[in-house]
Design an enzyme around this catalytic site. Structure first.
Site, short mmCIF file in Angstrom:
data_model
loop_
_atom_site.label_atom_id
_atom_site.label_comp_id
_atom_site.label_asym_id
_atom_site.label_seq_id
_atom_site.Cartn_x
_atom_site.Cartn_y
_atom_site.Cartn_z
CG ASP A 40 -0.28 0.18 2.53
OD1 ASP A 40 0.97 0.20 2.58
OD2 ASP A 40 -0.99 0.31 3.55
CE1 TYR A 154 6.56 -5.02 14.37
CE2 TYR A 154 8.09 -5.97 15.96
CZ TYR A 154 7.73 -5.71 14.66
OH TYR A 154 8.54 -6.13 13.63
P1 NAD Z 1 9.22 -1.53 5.66
O1 NAD Z 1 8.38 -0.48 6.30
O2 NAD Z 1 10.28 -1.10 4.73
O3 NAD Z 1 8.32 -2.63 4.93
C1 NAD Z 1 6.96 -2.86 5.24
C2 NAD Z 1 6.19 -2.76 3.93
O4 NAD Z 1 4.82 -3.11 4.14
C3 NAD Z 1 6.20 -1.34 3.37
O5 NAD Z 1 6.54 -1.37 2.00
C4 NAD Z 1 4.76 -0.85 3.58
O6 NAD Z 1 4.37 0.11 2.62
C5 NAD Z 1 4.01 -2.16 3.48
N1 NAD Z 1 2.71 -2.16 4.14
C6 NAD Z 1 2.41 -1.71 5.39
N2 NAD Z 1 1.11 -1.90 5.64
C7 NAD Z 1 0.56 -2.47 4.54
C8 NAD Z 1 -0.75 -2.91 4.19
N3 NAD Z 1 -1.78 -2.79 5.04
N4 NAD Z 1 -0.94 -3.46 2.97
C9 NAD Z 1 0.09 -3.60 2.10
N5 NAD Z 1 1.34 -3.19 2.37
C10 NAD Z 1 1.58 -2.66 3.58
O7 NAD Z 1 9.87 -2.38 6.87
P2 NAD Z 1 10.83 -3.66 6.83
O8 NAD Z 1 11.91 -3.40 7.79
O9 NAD Z 1 11.16 -4.05 5.44
O10 NAD Z 1 9.87 -4.77 7.49
C11 NAD Z 1 9.39 -5.91 6.79
C12 NAD Z 1 8.87 -6.91 7.80
O11 NAD Z 1 9.95 -7.36 8.63
C13 NAD Z 1 7.80 -6.40 8.74
O12 NAD Z 1 6.84 -7.42 8.93
C14 NAD Z 1 8.55 -6.14 10.03
O13 NAD Z 1 7.70 -6.20 11.15
C15 NAD Z 1 9.57 -7.25 9.99
N6 NAD Z 1 10.77 -7.02 10.80
C16 NAD Z 1 11.71 -6.10 10.42
C17 NAD Z 1 12.86 -5.92 11.20
C18 NAD Z 1 13.95 -4.94 10.82
O14 NAD Z 1 14.99 -4.90 11.51
N7 NAD Z 1 13.79 -4.16 9.76
C19 NAD Z 1 13.04 -6.68 12.38
C20 NAD Z 1 12.05 -7.59 12.73
C21 NAD Z 1 10.93 -7.78 11.92
#
Ligand code: NAD
Ligand code: UD1
Length: 318
Positions: A40, A154
């Site tokens: 999104d 979270y």
């Molecule tokens: P990010 O914000 O770059 O990626 C999340 C993506 O999901 C974004 O592109 C956002 O636009 C999209 N999104 C959010 N809500 C949405 C919805 N309702 N419908 C469709 N798309 C949606 O963050 P990231 O770091 O790439 O995180 C990816 C995943 O990894 C997440 O689930 C996050 O919780 C998990 N995570 C990340 C880390 C880290 O260190 N970055 C650590 C633990 C877990």
């Protein structure tokens, strides 16, 4: 052909335009798969997929992963063999401020995506869980069979999603892999949000010639995993028909302190003034470290990019 040997060619990636999602799409394309990114664009960016979208095998659809009708349409149209569910409310503080939104995006959306999968032909789901499910456990290194005790909306939501997916696996025969990501870093991580990870903030500031502020004495440590290594593991779990699911840490097993990070950055940018040291951040944990053995054994992937090499790759991308 039996389920365990059916080839996996079409992979749907929710959150595909995000930091981790875009690297996952790149990796899947590199494996010759056809990829549909669903996003999104709330925190993700189309530019993250600039390279991927040059391929005729990659498409981006703007949709809400928590909307059942939208997801059913997307699954019906694309007919994925596997789904990687990364879309989330990714900020822990934002989850505290908006628990309803956290529940919708980090629990309900998981059920929506899993249900769209089981209604169609998709029998494989890979989910982005988090080290936050361990809470403040001090039994380091953290192992998957150790206690989970999340201390945030979270972390609780990620644990609920793990449990839901386990039940989907049992009830409907889905292969569900839940990866507990530790601190992920690398190119395309947005440094400008107040909730950004420390590596992206510090790298951005050093590159701009500005000193960083350390919360505390800099002796706190994290298990930083390079996003390219992480994406390899995620793509392997999504596309290897032999993978039957489970819960795995994605981490390195190496503890890196903020002072270690600063040493690497200061060597690259010797002209940048020394850091300033402020008070500890409220609620900060001192050390976080995972045990990577289970994922290594089952997925036959290593998360071995040396930290200094990963940091240099990040700097080169800025
Ligand atoms: P990010 O914000 O770059 O990626 C999340 C993506 O999901 C974004 O592109 C956002 O636009 C999209 N999104 C959010 N809500 C949405 C919805 N309702 N419908 C469709 N798309 C949606 O963050 P990231 O770091 O790439 O995180 C990816 C995943 O990894 C997440 O689930 C996050 O919780 C998990 N995570 C990340 C880390 C880290 O260190 N970055 C650590 C633990 C877990
Ligand atoms: C991560 C989450 C955080 C959550 C915690 C527990 C991110 C970005 N943060 O924090 O929301 O509460 O897991 O699950 O995912 N630091 C500085 N200076 C800065 C920025 C950070 O010194 O400018 C320090 C922090 O105080 C911390 C360390 O760097 O000690 C790492 O911070 P961060 O990158 O936010 O990761 P976590 O603390 O693991």
């Amino acid at each position: 052909m039996s389920e365990s040997t059916s080839p996996i060619e079409r992979v749907l990636v929710t959150g595909g335009a995000g930091f981790i999602g875009s690297h996952t799409c790149d990796r899947l394309l590199g494996l010759g798969k056809t990829v549909l990114a669903v996003d999104d664009l709330s925190t993700g960016h189309r530019e993250n997929l600039a390279g991927a979208l040059e391929s005729p095998d990659c498409t981006l659809v703007e949709a809400d992963a928590a909307d059942p009708a939208a997801m059913e349409r997307v699954f019906d149209d694309f007919e994925p063999d596997a789904v990687v569910h990364l879309a989330a409310l990714v900020s822990v503080p934002q989850g505290e401020a908006e628990p309803g939104r956290n529940f919708r995006l980090n629990v309900a959306a998981t059920q929506v995506v899993a249900d769209a999968a089981r209604r169609g032909i998709c029998r494989r789901i890979v989910f982005a869980s988090s080290a936050a499910v361990y809470g403040n456990s001090e039994a380091l290194p953290l192992r998957e069979d150790g206690a989970t005790d999340p201390i945030s909306q979270y972390g609780a939501a990620k644990l609920m999603s793990e449990k839901l997916l386990r039940a989907y696996a049992i009830s409907y025969g889905l292969a569900a892999t839940c990866f507990r990501f530790f601190n992920v870093y690398g190119p395309r991580q947005d440094p400008r949000s107040p909730y950004s990870g420390v590596v992206s903030i510090f790298a951005d500031r050093y590159r701009a010639g500005q000193p960083v502020t350390v919360n505390g004495d800099g002796g706190q440590s994290r298990d930083f995993i390079y996003v390219g290594d992480l994406a390899r593991a995620v793509a392997a779990a999504a596309t290897d028909p032999a993978q039957r699911g489970g819960v795995y840490n994605l981490c390195t097993g190496r503890a890196t302190t903020l002072l270690d990070l600063i040493d690497i950055l200061a060597a690259e940018y010797p002209e940048v003034p020394a850091p300033s040291f402020g008070p500890e951040r409220a609620g900060d944990i001192r050390h976080s470290l995972g045990d990577p053995a289970a994922a290594r054994e089952v997925l036959a992937v290593t998360n071995d990019t040396p930290f200094a090499d990963g940091i240099r790759a990040l700097l080169a991308s800025l």
